[in-house]
Design a protein around this motif. Structure first.
Motif, PDB file in Angstrom:
ATOM      1  N   ARG A 234       6.767 -14.636  -1.432  1.00 42.40           N
ATOM      2  CA  ARG A 234       8.089 -14.004  -1.421  1.00 42.40           C
ATOM      3  C   ARG A 234       9.008 -14.529  -2.521  1.00 42.40           C
ATOM      4  O   ARG A 234       9.972 -13.865  -2.910  1.00 42.40           O
ATOM      5  N   VAL A 235       8.734 -15.722  -3.016  1.00 42.14           N
ATOM      6  CA  VAL A 235       9.615 -16.315  -4.025  1.00 42.14           C
ATOM      7  C   VAL A 235       8.929 -16.509  -5.371  1.00 42.14           C
ATOM      8  O   VAL A 235       9.561 -16.952  -6.332  1.00 42.14           O
ATOM      9  N   MET A 236       7.654 -16.161  -5.460  1.00 43.01           N
ATOM     10  CA  MET A 236       6.949 -16.324  -6.726  1.00 43.01           C
ATOM     11  C   MET A 236       7.142 -15.080  -7.581  1.00 43.01           C
ATOM     12  O   MET A 236       7.112 -13.957  -7.085  1.00 43.01           O
ATOM     13  N   SER A 237       7.357 -15.275  -8.881  1.00 45.10           N
ATOM     14  CA  SER A 237       7.571 -14.167  -9.806  1.00 45.10           C
ATOM     15  C   SER A 237       6.640 -14.302 -11.002  1.00 45.10           C
ATOM     16  O   SER A 237       6.044 -15.361 -11.236  1.00 45.10           O
ATOM     17  N   ILE A 238       6.554 -13.223 -11.772  1.00 45.85           N
ATOM     18  CA  ILE A 238       5.706 -13.219 -12.962  1.00 45.85           C
ATOM     19  C   ILE A 238       6.474 -13.811 -14.130  1.00 45.85           C
ATOM     20  O   ILE A 238       7.618 -13.443 -14.388  1.00 45.85           O
ATOM     21  N   ASP A 239       5.845 -14.725 -14.841  1.00 40.78           N
ATOM     22  CA  ASP A 239       6.454 -15.375 -16.004  1.00 40.78           C
ATOM     23  C   ASP A 239       6.190 -14.520 -17.243  1.00 40.78           C
ATOM     24  O   ASP A 239       5.033 -14.298 -17.625  1.00 40.78           O
ATOM     25  N   ALA A 240       7.249 -14.038 -17.895  1.00 43.77           N
ATOM     26  CA  ALA A 240       7.098 -13.146 -19.044  1.00 43.77           C
ATOM     27  C   ALA A 240       6.332 -13.808 -20.183  1.00 43.77           C
ATOM     28  O   ALA A 240       5.543 -13.157 -20.875  1.00 43.77           O
ATOM     29  N   SER A 241       6.563 -15.105 -20.396  1.00 46.18           N
ATOM     30  CA  SER A 241       5.883 -15.779 -21.499  1.00 46.18           C
ATOM     31  C   SER A 241       4.376 -15.828 -21.260  1.00 46.18           C
ATOM     32  O   SER A 241       3.573 -15.687 -22.196  1.00 46.18           O
ATOM     33  N   LYS A 242       3.967 -15.999 -19.994  1.00 47.78           N
ATOM     34  CA  LYS A 242       2.539 -16.031 -19.685  1.00 47.78           C
ATOM     35  C   LYS A 242       1.922 -14.633 -19.819  1.00 47.78           C
ATOM     36  O   LYS A 242       0.765 -14.484 -20.219  1.00 47.78           O
ATOM     37  N   VAL A 243       2.712 -13.604 -19.510  1.00 51.94           N
ATOM     38  CA  VAL A 243       2.230 -12.236 -19.687  1.00 51.94           C
ATOM     39  C   VAL A 243       1.986 -11.947 -21.165  1.00 51.94           C
ATOM     40  O   VAL A 243       0.984 -11.334 -21.545  1.00 51.94           O
ATOM     41  N   ASP A 244       2.904 -12.413 -22.033  1.00 47.96           N
ATOM     42  CA  ASP A 244       2.734 -12.213 -23.471  1.00 47.96           C
ATOM     43  C   ASP A 244       1.469 -12.896 -23.977  1.00 47.96           C
ATOM     44  O   ASP A 244       0.744 -12.349 -24.813  1.00 47.96           O
ATOM     45  N   ASP A 245       1.190 -14.090 -23.471  1.00 48.45           N
ATOM     46  CA  ASP A 245      -0.043 -14.789 -23.857  1.00 48.45           C
ATOM     47  C   ASP A 245      -1.271 -13.995 -23.422  1.00 48.45           C
ATOM     48  O   ASP A 245      -2.274 -13.915 -24.151  1.00 48.45           O
ATOM     49  N   ALA A 246      -1.202 -13.389 -22.243  1.00 50.36           N
ATOM     50  CA  ALA A 246      -2.337 -12.618 -21.738  1.00 50.36           C
ATOM     51  C   ALA A 246      -2.561 -11.357 -22.566  1.00 50.36           C
ATOM     52  O   ALA A 246      -3.705 -10.940 -22.791  1.00 50.36           O
ATOM     53  N   GLU A 248      -2.278 -10.971 -25.654  1.00 55.19           N
ATOM     54  CA  GLU A 248      -2.943 -11.277 -26.908  1.00 55.19           C
ATOM     55  C   GLU A 248      -4.465 -11.308 -26.778  1.00 55.19           C
ATOM     56  O   GLU A 248      -5.176 -11.179 -27.766  1.00 55.19           O
ATOM     57  N   VAL A 249      -4.975 -11.480 -25.564  1.00 55.62           N
ATOM     58  CA  VAL A 249      -6.427 -11.579 -25.368  1.00 55.62           C
ATOM     59  C   VAL A 249      -6.956 -10.414 -24.540  1.00 55.62           C
ATOM     60  O   VAL A 249      -8.062 -10.474 -24.006  1.00 55.62           O
ATOM     61  N   THR A 250      -6.146  -9.359 -24.402  1.00 56.54           N
ATOM     62  CA  THR A 250      -6.597  -8.173 -23.660  1.00 56.54           C
ATOM     63  C   THR A 250      -6.369  -6.945 -24.525  1.00 56.54           C
ATOM     64  O   THR A 250      -5.762  -6.999 -25.590  1.00 56.54           O
ATOM     65  N   ALA A 251      -6.852  -5.815 -24.048  1.00 58.17           N
ATOM     66  CA  ALA A 251      -6.676  -4.549 -24.759  1.00 58.17           C
ATOM     67  C   ALA A 251      -5.409  -3.832 -24.320  1.00 58.17           C
ATOM     68  O   ALA A 251      -5.144  -2.700 -24.759  1.00 58.17           O
ATOM     69  N   LEU A 252      -4.601  -4.455 -23.482  1.00 57.15           N
ATOM     70  CA  LEU A 252      -3.370  -3.828 -22.999  1.00 57.15           C
ATOM     71  C   LEU A 252      -2.306  -3.829 -24.092  1.00 57.15           C
ATOM     72  O   LEU A 252      -2.277  -4.719 -24.943  1.00 57.15           O
ATOM     73  N   SER A 253      -1.432  -2.840 -24.048  1.00 58.28           N
ATOM     74  CA  SER A 253      -0.301  -2.789 -24.968  1.00 58.28           C
ATOM     75  C   SER A 253       0.965  -3.217 -24.223  1.00 58.28           C
ATOM     76  O   SER A 253       0.962  -3.344 -22.990  1.00 58.28           O
ATOM     77  N   GLU A 254       2.025  -3.423 -24.994  1.00 54.55           N
ATOM     78  CA  GLU A 254       3.292  -3.819 -24.375  1.00 54.55           C
ATOM     79  C   GLU A 254       3.764  -2.802 -23.342  1.00 54.55           C
ATOM     80  O   GLU A 254       4.250  -3.155 -22.272  1.00 54.55           O
ATOM     81  N   SER A 255       3.608  -1.520 -23.689  1.00 53.08           N
ATOM     82  CA  SER A 255       4.103  -0.479 -22.784  1.00 53.08           C
ATOM     83  C   SER A 255       3.336  -0.415 -21.476  1.00 53.08           C
ATOM     84  O   SER A 255       3.807   0.190 -20.505  1.00 53.08           O
ATOM     85  N   ASP A 256       2.124  -1.036 -21.429  1.00 51.70           N
ATOM     86  CA  ASP A 256       1.359  -1.052 -20.178  1.00 51.70           C
ATOM     87  C   ASP A 256       1.993  -1.964 -19.139  1.00 51.70           C
ATOM     88  O   ASP A 256       1.842  -1.741 -17.934  1.00 51.70           O
ATOM     89  N   VAL A 257       2.710  -2.987 -19.597  1.00 54.89           N
ATOM     90  CA  VAL A 257       3.262  -3.960 -18.641  1.00 54.89           C
ATOM     91  C   VAL A 257       4.781  -4.103 -18.752  1.00 54.89           C
ATOM     92  O   VAL A 257       5.408  -4.782 -17.939  1.00 54.89           O
ATOM     93  N   TYR A 258       5.382  -3.477 -19.755  1.00 52.86           N
ATOM     94  CA  TYR A 258       6.834  -3.549 -19.926  1.00 52.86           C
ATOM     95  C   TYR A 258       7.436  -2.146 -19.907  1.00 52.86           C
ATOM     96  O   TYR A 258       6.844  -1.194 -20.426  1.00 52.86           O
ATOM     97  N   ASP A 259       8.610  -2.032 -19.308  1.00 56.77           N
ATOM     98  CA  ASP A 259       9.443  -0.855 -19.504  1.00 56.77           C
ATOM     99  C   ASP A 259      10.308  -1.139 -20.722  1.00 56.77           C
ATOM    100  O   ASP A 259      11.140  -2.047 -20.693  1.00 56.77           O
ATOM    101  N   ILE A 260      10.123  -0.369 -21.787  1.00 60.09           N
ATOM    102  CA  ILE A 260      10.760  -0.674 -23.051  1.00 60.09           C
ATOM    103  C   ILE A 260      11.876   0.330 -23.332  1.00 60.09           C
ATOM    104  O   ILE A 260      11.669   1.546 -23.275  1.00 60.09           O
TER     105      ILE A 260
END
Length: 327
Positions: A234-246, A248-260
């Motif tokens: 209930r209190v854990m959240s996603i760390d944006a910096s860790k998402v950015d690191d991920a 770089e090693v996946t085929a996902l684009s920014e728009s797949d995980v961010y609302d831009i």
């Protein structure tokens, strides 16, 4: 020492004040002037109103007695409403001193001057003005000059170079004014000793406090919340910096995980300090020669202004903007 002697010495010192001397109350910093000195009282007027306020002899006697009862250091916060001027006037006596920082009125064997009078006496100084050697003064002078030359009530009518100049100067004034504000705040914090507002000519300030919170170690927080029945999820959240690191090693684009959402803004790209100094010197010369025959100087300044206009002109289609993305 009998109070009649103390009172007589106080009256003598008050009568020696310049006719235009301005005094300040020690806590609220309200300016006032002594308008009349009589055998059993003094009359004062606050600068914020025209009402005459009497300061009675017997009240001074009570105040001096309280200082004596307080072992020589009376806390000014204990003054009743409306009694602050008594403390200020009392500090005119050579044996009584106000400490601005400690907020006390004390008795001393060494004669001292009152900081609430000497530092705030209104003097008509006919000497030439001195320029403060601070950045915000120079930039403010340039900004005032620009505001006087252009009608900023209708910004859409201004040409591009004028808008760029205004934006640059406003940015510089804001930055330098904030730096100076921080320095002034540091000095004020050393002198404000209570939560009561202190007034000046243009406003008032008050010492206050706020809490800055920093979470304890993750394990400590989760353990203590879980002990109270709160699931860690209930209190854990996603760390944006860790998402950015991920990413770089996946085929996902920014728009797949961010609302831009794209936005544009103007930023100050460069400042021509040499040109500012040239213009500033012209303004200083204008001020310095305000009371002299400045016909020749004015012609030189106008020629300089024309040169500046020519040097600072550029294609009105040019603008500075950048594009940012969320993240």
């Amino acid at each position: 020492m009998p109070f009649r002697v103390t009172w007589s010495n106080l009256l003598d010192n008050v009568e020696e004040l310049p006719a235009d001397a301005t005094l300040l109350t020690p806590v609220s910093q309200k300016p006032f002037q002594i308008t009349d000195v009589q055998q059993h009282r003094m009359l004062i007027e606050y600068q914020t109103g025209s009402e005459t306020v009497p300061l009675q002899r017997e009240q001074f006697e009570t105040l001096f007695q309280r200082v004596d009862d307080a072992a020589g250091a009376f806390d000014l916060d204990r003054l009743p409403p409306g009694a602050e001027p008594y403390a200020t006037v009392a500090s005119l006596h050579p044996r009584f001193t106000i400490d601005d920082r400690d907020g006390t009125l004390s008795e001393s064997e060494t004669p001292t001057a009152s900081p609430l009078v000497d530092a705030h006496t209104v003097e008509h100084n006919d000497t030439s003005r001195e320029e403060p050697d601070i950045s915000v003064y120079a930039d403010s002078l340039l900004l005032i000059d620009a505001l006087e030359q252009h009608d900023v009530t209708s910004l859409t009518d201004l040409e591009m170079p004028t808008l760029v100049n205004l934006y640059t100067l406003l940015s510089d004034v804001q930055r330098n004014a904030n730096d100076l504000r921080q320095d002034v705040r540091g000095v004020l914090l050393d002198r404000l000793h209570h939560d009561q507002p202190v007034s000046g000519q243009y406003g008032s300030v008050q010492r206050t406090a706020r809490k800055n919170r920093t979470l304890k170690h993750d394990e400590t927080v989760l353990e203590r919340l879980e002990a109270q029945g709160i699931a860690p999820e209930r209190v854990m959240s996603i760390d944006a910096s860790k998402v950015d690191d991920a990413l770089e090693v996946t085929a996902l684009s920014e728009s797949d995980v961010y609302d831009i959402e794209e936005s544009e803004y103007v930023r100050k790209a460069d400042v021509d300090e040499e040109m500012k100094q040239t213009r500033l010197q012209g303004l200083k010369d204008q001020l310095a020669g305000a009371d002299e025959d400045t016909t020749e100087l004015q012609a030189e300044i106008e020629e300089l202004e024309q040169r500046i206009t020519e040097l600072t002109s550029f294609d009105s289609g040019t603008s500075y903007h950048t594009r940012s993305t969320g993240g």
